[in-house]
Design a protein around this motif. Structure first.
Motif, PDB file in Angstrom:
ATOM      1  N   THR A 188     -11.851  10.948  -0.222  1.00  0.00           N
ATOM      2  CA  THR A 188     -10.608  11.731  -0.340  1.00  0.00           C
ATOM      3  C   THR A 188      -9.525  11.634   0.518  1.00  0.00           C
ATOM      4  O   THR A 188      -8.550  11.916   0.566  1.00  0.00           O
ATOM      5  CB  THR A 188     -11.040  13.217  -0.252  1.00  0.00           C
ATOM      6  N   ASP A 189      -9.939  10.589   1.706  1.00  0.00           N
ATOM      7  CA  ASP A 189      -8.900  10.330   2.497  1.00  0.00           C
ATOM      8  C   ASP A 189      -7.759   9.712   1.973  1.00  0.00           C
ATOM      9  O   ASP A 189      -7.628   8.867   1.291  1.00  0.00           O
ATOM     10  CB  ASP A 189      -9.634   9.274   3.582  1.00  0.00           C
ATOM     11  N   ALA A 190      -6.711  10.553   2.475  1.00  0.00           N
ATOM     12  CA  ALA A 190      -5.199  10.365   1.958  1.00  0.00           C
ATOM     13  C   ALA A 190      -4.669   8.889   2.581  1.00  0.00           C
ATOM     14  O   ALA A 190      -3.537   8.443   1.782  1.00  0.00           O
ATOM     15  CB  ALA A 190      -4.119  11.360   1.983  1.00  0.00           C
ATOM     16  N   SER A 191      -5.267   8.257   3.463  1.00  0.00           N
ATOM     17  CA  SER A 191      -4.679   7.041   3.941  1.00  0.00           C
ATOM     18  C   SER A 191      -5.279   5.893   3.002  1.00  0.00           C
ATOM     19  O   SER A 191      -4.858   4.778   3.344  1.00  0.00           O
ATOM     20  CB  SER A 191      -5.415   7.030   5.513  1.00  0.00           C
ATOM     21  N   SER A 192      -6.293   6.264   2.208  1.00  0.00           N
ATOM     22  CA  SER A 192      -6.521   4.927   1.366  1.00  0.00           C
ATOM     23  C   SER A 192      -5.543   4.830   0.212  1.00  0.00           C
ATOM     24  O   SER A 192      -4.461   5.478   0.101  1.00  0.00           O
ATOM     25  CB  SER A 192      -8.024   5.493   0.717  1.00  0.00           C
ATOM     26  N   TRP A 234      -5.311   7.339  -5.948  1.00  0.00           N
ATOM     27  CA  TRP A 234      -6.263   7.119  -7.059  1.00  0.00           C
ATOM     28  C   TRP A 234      -6.131   6.147  -8.166  1.00  0.00           C
ATOM     29  O   TRP A 234      -4.912   6.097  -8.741  1.00  0.00           O
ATOM     30  CB  TRP A 234      -6.402   8.555  -7.790  1.00  0.00           C
ATOM     31  N   GLY A 235      -7.098   5.412  -8.506  1.00  0.00           N
ATOM     32  CA  GLY A 235      -6.903   4.385  -9.548  1.00  0.00           C
ATOM     33  C   GLY A 235      -6.469   3.292  -9.491  1.00  0.00           C
ATOM     34  O   GLY A 235      -6.177   2.479 -10.171  1.00  0.00           O
ATOM     35  N   VAL A 236      -6.011   2.738  -8.138  1.00  0.00           N
ATOM     36  CA  VAL A 236      -5.121   1.652  -7.924  1.00  0.00           C
ATOM     37  C   VAL A 236      -6.345   0.524  -7.957  1.00  0.00           C
ATOM     38  O   VAL A 236      -7.403   0.581  -7.546  1.00  0.00           O
ATOM     39  CB  VAL A 236      -4.588   1.746  -6.275  1.00  0.00           C
ATOM     40  N   ASN A 237      -5.757  -0.418  -8.539  1.00  0.00           N
ATOM     41  CA  ASN A 237      -6.441  -1.854  -8.683  1.00  0.00           C
ATOM     42  C   ASN A 237      -5.910  -2.817  -7.962  1.00  0.00           C
ATOM     43  O   ASN A 237      -4.819  -3.453  -7.984  1.00  0.00           O
ATOM     44  CB  ASN A 237      -6.305  -2.105 -10.269  1.00  0.00           C
ATOM     45  N   VAL A 238      -6.720  -3.512  -6.864  1.00  0.00           N
ATOM     46  CA  VAL A 238      -6.247  -4.573  -6.043  1.00  0.00           C
ATOM     47  C   VAL A 238      -6.900  -5.552  -6.261  1.00  0.00           C
ATOM     48  O   VAL A 238      -8.190  -5.889  -6.405  1.00  0.00           O
ATOM     49  CB  VAL A 238      -6.347  -4.129  -4.543  1.00  0.00           C
ATOM     50  N   ILE A 291       0.834  -1.184  -0.032  1.00  0.00           N
ATOM     51  CA  ILE A 291      -0.159  -0.089   0.068  1.00  0.00           C
ATOM     52  C   ILE A 291       0.892   1.072   0.124  1.00  0.00           C
ATOM     53  O   ILE A 291       0.431   2.005  -0.695  1.00  0.00           O
ATOM     54  CB  ILE A 291      -1.020  -0.110   1.082  1.00  0.00           C
ATOM     55  N   GLN A 292       1.851   0.997   0.687  1.00  0.00           N
ATOM     56  CA  GLN A 292       2.832   2.436   0.617  1.00  0.00           C
ATOM     57  C   GLN A 292       3.665   2.610  -0.473  1.00  0.00           C
ATOM     58  O   GLN A 292       3.970   3.604  -0.663  1.00  0.00           O
ATOM     59  CB  GLN A 292       3.838   2.119   1.941  1.00  0.00           C
ATOM     60  N   ILE A 293       3.948   1.565  -1.380  1.00  0.00           N
ATOM     61  CA  ILE A 293       4.645   1.780  -2.438  1.00  0.00           C
ATOM     62  C   ILE A 293       3.798   1.822  -3.723  1.00  0.00           C
ATOM     63  O   ILE A 293       4.499   2.206  -4.721  1.00  0.00           O
ATOM     64  CB  ILE A 293       5.752   0.755  -2.778  1.00  0.00           C
ATOM     65  N   VAL A 294       2.752   1.432  -3.771  1.00  0.00           N
ATOM     66  CA  VAL A 294       2.060   1.603  -5.155  1.00  0.00           C
ATOM     67  C   VAL A 294       1.752   2.912  -5.606  1.00  0.00           C
ATOM     68  O   VAL A 294       1.384   3.938  -4.960  1.00  0.00           O
ATOM     69  CB  VAL A 294       0.554   0.853  -4.982  1.00  0.00           C
ATOM     70  N   ALA A 295       1.916   3.103  -6.956  1.00  0.00           N
ATOM     71  CA  ALA A 295       1.823   4.303  -7.605  1.00  0.00           C
ATOM     72  C   ALA A 295       0.168   4.514  -7.919  1.00  0.00           C
ATOM     73  O   ALA A 295      -0.496   3.660  -8.121  1.00  0.00           O
ATOM     74  CB  ALA A 295       2.912   4.095  -9.004  1.00  0.00           C
TER      75      ALA A 295
END
Ligand code: NAD
Ligand code: ZN
Ligand code: ZN
Length: 346
Positions: free
Chosen positions: A280-284, A287-291, A255-259
């Motif tokens: 909008t919580d920045a701890s999520s 934007w756009g990440v696909n898990v 989570i910490q390294i994904v672009a």
């Protein structure tokens, strides 16, 4: 014949059992090798509610055709074959769309599809009964060394195939853990993408394997790993992160390294989790990440893995144990002493 049975919670036992009888579509495979997956250790942790006690373990097997049922026409005695890790129906909507690792018939919304060794009798035995449609010929490949292709090859291939749009030349891919699955995933990335590959493990000997296999950068899995990856990518992060452990620290790292718009493939079954906030919580995640929680792979993935192995671009690092030394093999895997894959040889 001898077969390794999961008899009850935490207990496996080598038993003498009859050689299976074949139906018209079945093939009797003389097992050459059966890979030992970390999932086999997870299975030993299952409690009394586990539905598959009494069955033979081993979901990564290859061997030689010994005998075929009356309706089998395309396989003959002596053919070297790989047993598919997922026994899909081949006919449901998911299967015909090429998503047979999510077969509607054999699985359910929450249960994985039929998997030999984690359901029907698996490959840690002298012989294995397999419906002919779950076998692929492997030609000249040695079926002992090829056995891990079925899962340790196919599962990373599937995770990588689902992330290909992000694995363009110039991208960065991170492989977390260079064990059985990870050392194959690293080679698949190397052979089939233009991504720069960063390999992360907490064991120096596994990082040495990653270096040999051509990782561009290897990092110890510690508290500095996330910052190192960010430094390497100008703070933007990695386009694809493959987590072959799935424990809390590795999921946190992913989570910490994904672009932004990056992909995370959670393959390891370590039980880690992360907060996912719609807003909008920045701890999520960015934007756009696909898990994706990725299960096994398809027959198409399997054919690709076999092809890469035949081209010499995908090699299983392995050590063998006689089937009766299964306890040693399980213990060595548990204690991190296996480089690549342990393979039981009946
Ligand atoms: P393995 O035991 O061969 O390898 C595990 C690797 O993880 C080792 O190299 C070890 O050093 C490394 N490791 C452990 N903790 C770490 C950490 N905190 N940071 C970095 N590296 C760490 O295991 P395997 O057979 O490759 O399986 C890996 C995982 O994938 C297991 O959880 C297994 O159950 C799971 N699995 C899932 C699927 C699927 O379909 N989703 C399929 C096969 C295996
Ligand atoms: Zn497995
Ligand atoms: Zn199906």
């Amino acid at each position: 014949m001898r077969a390794l049975k999961l008899v009850s919670a935490g207990k496996i036992e080598l038993q003498d059992v009859p050689i299976p009888e074949l139906g018209p579509e079945d093939v009797l495979v003389k097992v050459a090798g059966a890979g030992l997956c970390h999932s086999d250790l997870h299975i030993l942790q299952m409690d009394e509610t586990w539905p598959f006690f009494g069955n033979t373990v081993g979901h990564e097997a290859a061997g030689y055709v010994e005998k075929v049922g009356s309706d089998v026409t395309d396989l003959t005695k002596g053919d070297a074959v790989l047993v598919s890790v997922i026994w899909a129906c081949g006919r449901c909507r998911a299967c015909v769309e090429g998503r047979d690792n999510a077969c509607e018939v054999a699985g359910s919304r929450t249960m994985f599809p039929t998997t030999p060794g984690i359901g029907p009798d698996g490959g840690m035995a002298e012989y294995m009964k397999v419906n002919a449609r779950h076998l692929d010929k492997i030609g000249d490949l040695d079926p002992i060394a090829a056995a891990p292709l079925a899962d340790a090859g196919v599962t990373p291939m599937h995770a990588i195939n689902s992330a290909r749009s992000r694995l363009t030349p110039g991208s960065t891919a991170v492989v977390i853990a260079v064990g059985g699955l990870g050392h194959m995933g690293l080679q698949i990335l190397k052979a089939t993408t233009g991504a720069r590959i960063i390999a992360i493990d907490n064991d120096e000997s596994k990082l040495a394997i990653a270096r040999e296999l051509g990782a561009d950068l290897v990092l110890k899995s510690d508290s500095s790993a996330a910052q190192r990856v960010l430094d390497e990518t100008n703070g933007y992060g990695a386009d694809a992160v493959f987590d072959f452990v799935g424990v809390e620290p590795t999921v946190d790292l992913a989570i910490q390294i994904v672009a932004p718009e990056g992909v995370i493939r959670l393959v390891g079954l370590g039980g880690g989790s992360f907060p996912f906030v719609a807003g909008t919580d920045a701890s999520s995640v960015p934007w756009g990440v696909n898990v994706q929680r990725s299960y096994g792979g398809t027959r198409a993935d399997q054919l690709q893995v076999i092809a890469l192995a035949q081209q010499g671009k995908l090699t299983v690092e392995y050590l063998t144990y006689p089937l009766e030394k299964f306890e040693q093999a399980f213990a060595d895997l548990e204690h991190g002493k296996v480089a690549g894959r342990a393979i039981l040889v009946p």
